[in-house]
Structure formats: C-alpha cells, structure tokens
Design a protein around this motif. Structure first.
Motif, PDB file in Angstrom:
ATOM      1  N   ASP A  73       0.812  -1.220   0.000  1.00  0.00           N
ATOM      2  CA  ASP A  73       0.000   0.000   0.000  1.00  0.00           C
ATOM      3  C   ASP A  73       0.845   1.270   0.000  1.00  0.00           C
ATOM      4  OD1 ASP A  73      -2.353  -1.399  -0.116  1.00  0.00           O
ATOM      5  OD2 ASP A  73      -2.848  -1.158   2.009  1.00  0.00           O
ATOM      6  N   TRP A  74       2.010   1.216   0.612  1.00  0.00           N
ATOM      7  CA  TRP A  74       2.871   2.397   0.672  1.00  0.00           C
ATOM      8  C   TRP A  74       3.244   2.898  -0.719  1.00  0.00           C
ATOM      9  CZ3 TRP A  74       7.636   2.091  -1.615  1.00  0.00           C
ATOM     10  CH2 TRP A  74       8.151   0.817  -1.848  1.00  0.00           C
ATOM     11  N   MET A  75       3.259   1.993  -1.691  1.00  0.00           N
ATOM     12  CA  MET A  75       3.671   2.362  -3.049  1.00  0.00           C
ATOM     13  C   MET A  75       2.750   3.402  -3.681  1.00  0.00           C
ATOM     14  SD  MET A  75       4.925  -1.203  -4.693  1.00  0.00           S
ATOM     15  CE  MET A  75       6.375  -2.053  -4.111  1.00  0.00           C
TER      16      MET A  75
ATOM     17  N   VAL B 117       7.613   8.083   1.449  1.00  0.00           N
ATOM     18  CA  VAL B 117       7.765   6.636   1.696  1.00  0.00           C
ATOM     19  C   VAL B 117       9.175   6.165   1.332  1.00  0.00           C
ATOM     20  CG1 VAL B 117       5.309   6.124   1.481  1.00  0.00           C
ATOM     21  CG2 VAL B 117       6.758   6.061  -0.557  1.00  0.00           C
ATOM     22  N   GLN B 118      10.142   7.059   1.432  1.00  0.00           N
ATOM     23  CA  GLN B 118      11.515   6.716   1.078  1.00  0.00           C
ATOM     24  C   GLN B 118      12.032   5.546   1.911  1.00  0.00           C
ATOM     25  OE1 GLN B 118      14.388   9.862   1.583  1.00  0.00           O
ATOM     26  NE2 GLN B 118      15.839   8.890   0.221  1.00  0.00           N
ATOM     27  N   GLN B 119      11.767   5.523   3.195  1.00  0.00           N
ATOM     28  CA  GLN B 119      12.263   4.439   4.051  1.00  0.00           C
ATOM     29  C   GLN B 119      11.605   3.106   3.695  1.00  0.00           C
ATOM     30  OE1 GLN B 119      14.883   4.642   6.357  1.00  0.00           O
ATOM     31  NE2 GLN B 119      14.677   2.452   5.995  1.00  0.00           N
ATOM     32  N   GLN B 120      10.299   3.116   3.435  1.00  0.00           N
ATOM     33  CA  GLN B 120       9.617   1.883   3.037  1.00  0.00           C
ATOM     34  C   GLN B 120      10.199   1.353   1.734  1.00  0.00           C
ATOM     35  OE1 GLN B 120       8.090   4.644   4.225  1.00  0.00           O
ATOM     36  NE2 GLN B 120       6.096   4.173   5.070  1.00  0.00           N
ATOM     37  N   CYS B 121      10.538   2.259   0.831  1.00  0.00           N
ATOM     38  CA  CYS B 121      11.125   1.890  -0.451  1.00  0.00           C
ATOM     39  C   CYS B 121      12.502   1.251  -0.239  1.00  0.00           C
ATOM     40  CB  CYS B 121      11.229   3.126  -1.338  1.00  0.00           C
ATOM     41  SG  CYS B 121      11.895   2.822  -2.981  1.00  0.00           S
TER      42      CYS B 121
END
Length: 131
Positions: A5-7, A41-45
C-alpha cells in the motif's frame, strides 16, 4: 491492508520510471534522487529493496531505490544485517528466561509481537533442522 500500500504514496509512481533505471546514455540519477529526497515513503522503499534484493552484490542490483544507488544499498544491507542479528539475539535471550510472554518481549525489544513470534518460530525450525 496490503504490504504494498505504501507504493501508492511514492513520488516515483507519478513520473517516468526510466528515471530510476538509467540506460547508460549519460543520463544519471540526479532527477530521481531529487524526487526521492522529498518522498514520504523513502524508508519503506529502501526496506523493500533490501528485502527484495537480499544479499545480492551491487553488480546484480539495479536502479535507484529509497534514494540509494546499488552500492549504497549493499552497504546499508550489511549494517541492517548486524542490527537484525542483534535484535534476534535480544528476543531469543529474553525468551530463554521463560518468564515473559511474547507481548512483554515485544515491548522490551521495541518490536511488534509478530516479530517476536516469527523470530521464535524461525529459531525452533533451525533447531529442529540441527537435531
């Protein structure tokens, strides 16, 4: 809720994906880096890239993920591996005492209870294989 979902919030989803995978024509990662810098969402990426790429060498990694080049992700992955190993050791040490449940261990270790369950399950599986 999907783990992807973060995408939907990724800034790279709004622009040309080729920016993150230059073809060697002299166009570098500068535009992609600028977009990544302000991405929520850089960290999730970056975490997703580490999970997906595993322990691949930099020559087998491609593109810019979480604002990091392939070589940077290899270095970051090595640091994270040490972090995860220490966290695993802490969870197993707390569980070995036998006087705490998974929720208490999670609170002390600063992790979700599911992380405790997964760590303990993986440890049981490894112990079973070693026997």
């Amino acid at each position: 809720m999907s783990r992807y979902d973060w995408m939907e919030d990724a800034r790279c989803a709004q622009v040309d994906p080729d920016l993150w995978h230059p073809d060697g024509s002299g166009v570098g990662y500068s535009d992609a880096r600028r977009i990544c810098q302000g991405c929520p969402v850089q960290q999730q990426c970056a975490d997703f890239a580490q999970q997906t790429e595993g322990d691949l060498s930099h020559s087998h990694r491609h593109g810019l993920w979480g604002g990091q080049l392939p070589r940077q992700r290899v270095e970051s992955g090595s640091q994270r591996a040490g972090f995860y190993a220490k966290r695993r050791q802490q969870i197993l040490r707390l569980a070995a005492n036998g006087d705490m449940d998974a929720y208490q261990i999670a609170e002390i270790a600063g992790v979700d209870v599911r992380t405790v369950w997964r760590t303990l399950q993986k440890n049981r599986e490894q112990m079973g294989k070693a026997a």
